[in-house]
Design a protein around this motif. Sequence first.
Motif, PDB file in Angstrom:
ATOM      1  N   ASN A 176       5.660   3.105 -28.302  1.00 30.45           N
ATOM      2  CA  ASN A 176       6.943   3.820 -28.322  1.00 30.45           C
ATOM      3  C   ASN A 176       7.251   4.520 -27.006  1.00 30.45           C
ATOM      4  N   ASP A 177       6.391   4.298 -26.009  1.00 25.65           N
ATOM      5  CA  ASP A 177       6.483   5.039 -24.759  1.00 25.65           C
ATOM      6  C   ASP A 177       6.877   4.152 -23.590  1.00 25.65           C
ATOM      7  N   LEU A 178       7.220   4.801 -22.493  1.00 19.52           N
ATOM      8  CA  LEU A 178       7.636   4.144 -21.259  1.00 19.52           C
ATOM      9  C   LEU A 178       6.726   4.592 -20.123  1.00 19.52           C
ATOM     10  N   LEU A 179       6.233   3.633 -19.360  1.00 20.74           N
ATOM     11  CA  LEU A 179       5.504   3.924 -18.130  1.00 20.74           C
ATOM     12  C   LEU A 179       6.416   3.577 -16.969  1.00 20.74           C
ATOM     13  N   ILE A 180       6.672   4.541 -16.086  1.00 18.55           N
ATOM     14  CA  ILE A 180       7.443   4.297 -14.885  1.00 18.55           C
ATOM     15  C   ILE A 180       6.476   4.231 -13.708  1.00 18.55           C
ATOM     16  N   VAL A 181       6.451   3.077 -13.066  1.00 22.18           N
ATOM     17  CA  VAL A 181       5.579   2.839 -11.923  1.00 22.18           C
ATOM     18  C   VAL A 181       6.404   2.944 -10.653  1.00 22.18           C
ATOM     19  N   GLY A 182       5.960   3.770  -9.731  1.00 14.66           N
ATOM     20  CA  GLY A 182       6.571   3.825  -8.407  1.00 14.66           C
ATOM     21  C   GLY A 182       5.658   3.117  -7.429  1.00 14.66           C
ATOM     22  N   SER A 183       6.158   2.041  -6.832  1.00 13.76           N
ATOM     23  CA  SER A 183       5.382   1.304  -5.834  1.00 13.76           C
ATOM     24  C   SER A 183       6.345   0.442  -5.039  1.00 13.76           C
ATOM     25  N   GLY A 184       6.538   0.780  -3.780  1.00 10.69           N
ATOM     26  CA  GLY A 184       7.465   0.010  -2.961  1.00 10.69           C
ATOM     27  C   GLY A 184       7.090  -1.456  -2.910  1.00 10.69           C
ATOM     28  N   SER A 185       5.841  -1.731  -2.592  1.00 13.23           N
ATOM     29  CA  SER A 185       5.380  -3.108  -2.454  1.00 13.23           C
ATOM     30  C   SER A 185       5.126  -3.774  -3.804  1.00 13.23           C
ATOM     31  N   GLY A 186       4.823  -2.980  -4.818  1.00 14.11           N
ATOM     32  CA  GLY A 186       4.443  -3.541  -6.111  1.00 14.11           C
ATOM     33  C   GLY A 186       3.054  -4.147  -6.104  1.00 14.11           C
ATOM     34  N   GLU A 187       2.292  -3.847  -5.070  1.00 14.24           N
ATOM     35  CA  GLU A 187       0.954  -4.423  -4.916  1.00 14.24           C
ATOM     36  C   GLU A 187      -0.149  -3.370  -4.896  1.00 14.24           C
ATOM     37  N   SER A 188       0.195  -2.094  -4.937  1.00 12.71           N
ATOM     38  CA  SER A 188      -0.825  -1.040  -4.924  1.00 12.71           C
ATOM     39  C   SER A 188      -1.712  -1.182  -6.156  1.00 12.71           C
ATOM     40  N   LEU A 189      -3.011  -1.238  -5.940  1.00 16.16           N
ATOM     41  CA  LEU A 189      -3.949  -1.607  -7.004  1.00 16.16           C
ATOM     42  C   LEU A 189      -3.954  -0.656  -8.193  1.00 16.16           C
ATOM     43  N   PHE A 190      -4.014   0.643  -7.937  1.00 16.84           N
ATOM     44  CA  PHE A 190      -4.100   1.579  -9.054  1.00 16.84           C
ATOM     45  C   PHE A 190      -2.872   1.511  -9.962  1.00 16.84           C
ATOM     46  N   PRO A 191      -1.638   1.638  -9.429  1.00 17.23           N
ATOM     47  CA  PRO A 191      -0.469   1.536 -10.313  1.00 17.23           C
ATOM     48  C   PRO A 191      -0.388   0.186 -11.030  1.00 17.23           C
ATOM     49  N   LEU A 192      -0.737  -0.884 -10.330  1.00 12.61           N
ATOM     50  CA  LEU A 192      -0.687  -2.220 -10.933  1.00 12.61           C
ATOM     51  C   LEU A 192      -1.641  -2.322 -12.115  1.00 12.61           C
ATOM     52  N   ASN A 193      -2.854  -1.830 -11.952  1.00 12.65           N
ATOM     53  CA  ASN A 193      -3.824  -1.891 -13.049  1.00 12.65           C
ATOM     54  C   ASN A 193      -3.447  -0.969 -14.205  1.00 12.65           C
ATOM     55  N   ILE A 204       9.880   0.869 -10.303  1.00 18.22           N
ATOM     56  CA  ILE A 204      10.838   1.220  -9.265  1.00 18.22           C
ATOM     57  C   ILE A 204      10.163   0.854  -7.953  1.00 18.22           C
ATOM     58  N   GLY A 205      10.727  -0.132  -7.265  1.00 19.24           N
ATOM     59  CA  GLY A 205      10.101  -0.623  -6.051  1.00 19.24           C
ATOM     60  C   GLY A 205      11.055  -1.408  -5.186  1.00 19.24           C
ATOM     61  N   SER A 206      10.519  -1.973  -4.132  1.00 17.21           N
ATOM     62  CA  SER A 206      11.323  -2.735  -3.180  1.00 17.21           C
ATOM     63  C   SER A 206      11.159  -4.238  -3.339  1.00 17.21           C
ATOM     64  N   ASN A 207      10.035  -4.654  -3.861  1.00 21.40           N
ATOM     65  CA  ASN A 207       9.662  -6.065  -3.874  1.00 21.40           C
ATOM     66  C   ASN A 207       9.805  -6.662  -5.278  1.00 21.40           C
ATOM     67  N   PRO A 208      10.887  -7.397  -5.547  1.00 25.52           N
ATOM     68  CA  PRO A 208      11.076  -7.963  -6.889  1.00 25.52           C
ATOM     69  C   PRO A 208      10.101  -9.082  -7.219  1.00 25.52           C
ATOM     70  N   ASN A 209       9.411  -9.616  -6.222  1.00 28.43           N
ATOM     71  CA  ASN A 209       8.480 -10.725  -6.446  1.00 28.43           C
ATOM     72  C   ASN A 209       7.025 -10.294  -6.337  1.00 28.43           C
ATOM     73  N   SER A 210       6.761  -9.043  -6.614  1.00 29.76           N
ATOM     74  CA  SER A 210       5.412  -8.509  -6.486  1.00 29.76           C
ATOM     75  C   SER A 210       4.552  -8.890  -7.686  1.00 29.76           C
ATOM     76  N   SER A 211       3.274  -8.573  -7.585  1.00 28.91           N
ATOM     77  CA  SER A 211       2.359  -8.761  -8.710  1.00 28.91           C
ATOM     78  C   SER A 211       2.778  -7.930  -9.905  1.00 28.91           C
ATOM     79  N   MET A 212       3.469  -6.821  -9.669  1.00 33.57           N
ATOM     80  CA  MET A 212       3.940  -5.943 -10.740  1.00 33.57           C
ATOM     81  C   MET A 212       4.935  -6.664 -11.658  1.00 33.57           C
ATOM     82  N   ALA A 213       5.624  -7.658 -11.138  1.00 32.40           N
ATOM     83  CA  ALA A 213       6.658  -8.362 -11.909  1.00 32.40           C
ATOM     84  C   ALA A 213       6.107  -8.984 -13.185  1.00 32.40           C
TER      85      ALA A 213
END
Length: 187
Positions: A81-98, A113-122
């Motif tokens: 029922n919750d939301l996680l908001i990840v801030g990472s410009g590259s979307g590749e920072s290991l801690f937020p990604l994991n 919220i980031g700059s790279n729409p094609n990151s691993s975060m996607a």
Amino acid sequence: MTTKFSREQAAVIQELGKTFDAVSDDQVQTLIAAIQQADQVFFVGVGRVLLSLQAIAKRFVHLGIKAHVVGDITEPAITENDLLIVGSGSGESLFPLNIARKAKGFNATVAHIGSNPNSSMAEVTDIFVRIPVQTKLGLPGEIKSIQPMTSLFEQALLILGDTVALMMIEDQAIDMPGLWQYHANLE
């Protein structure tokens, strides 16, 4: 007479204006809907991005939203029922990604919220809000900055958070003076 300070601050403000002209209203509205639907909102990032997210989390608490920063000693369990908001410009920072991957394992909604729409975060992101500024990856299409490293992203992230808060205040016709009830009072 133009001073060095007036030139530099004008350049920073100009970069921020160009950045916000490129942020999608639809993406922001989708994020706001998810925030309003969530029981709790969690934030994760690293470095200066984390500082911006901590300020946003505090502002959300002022709006009566149950907001938490991942890693804080009082952080509760995340649920579906919750939301996680990840801030990472590259979307590749290991801690937020994991952390995002772990949140998906609990069926939480993940917003990036980031700059790279094609990151691993996607691969784990349900909602994406693009702040299309220069990242450490130097990808094509990024808004260039005269500021050091990723300062423009961190600034834009903080202002985006305050803008989202203002939009929610207006949408919900929240009484601004009434928000003081949520402000820290042990100071």
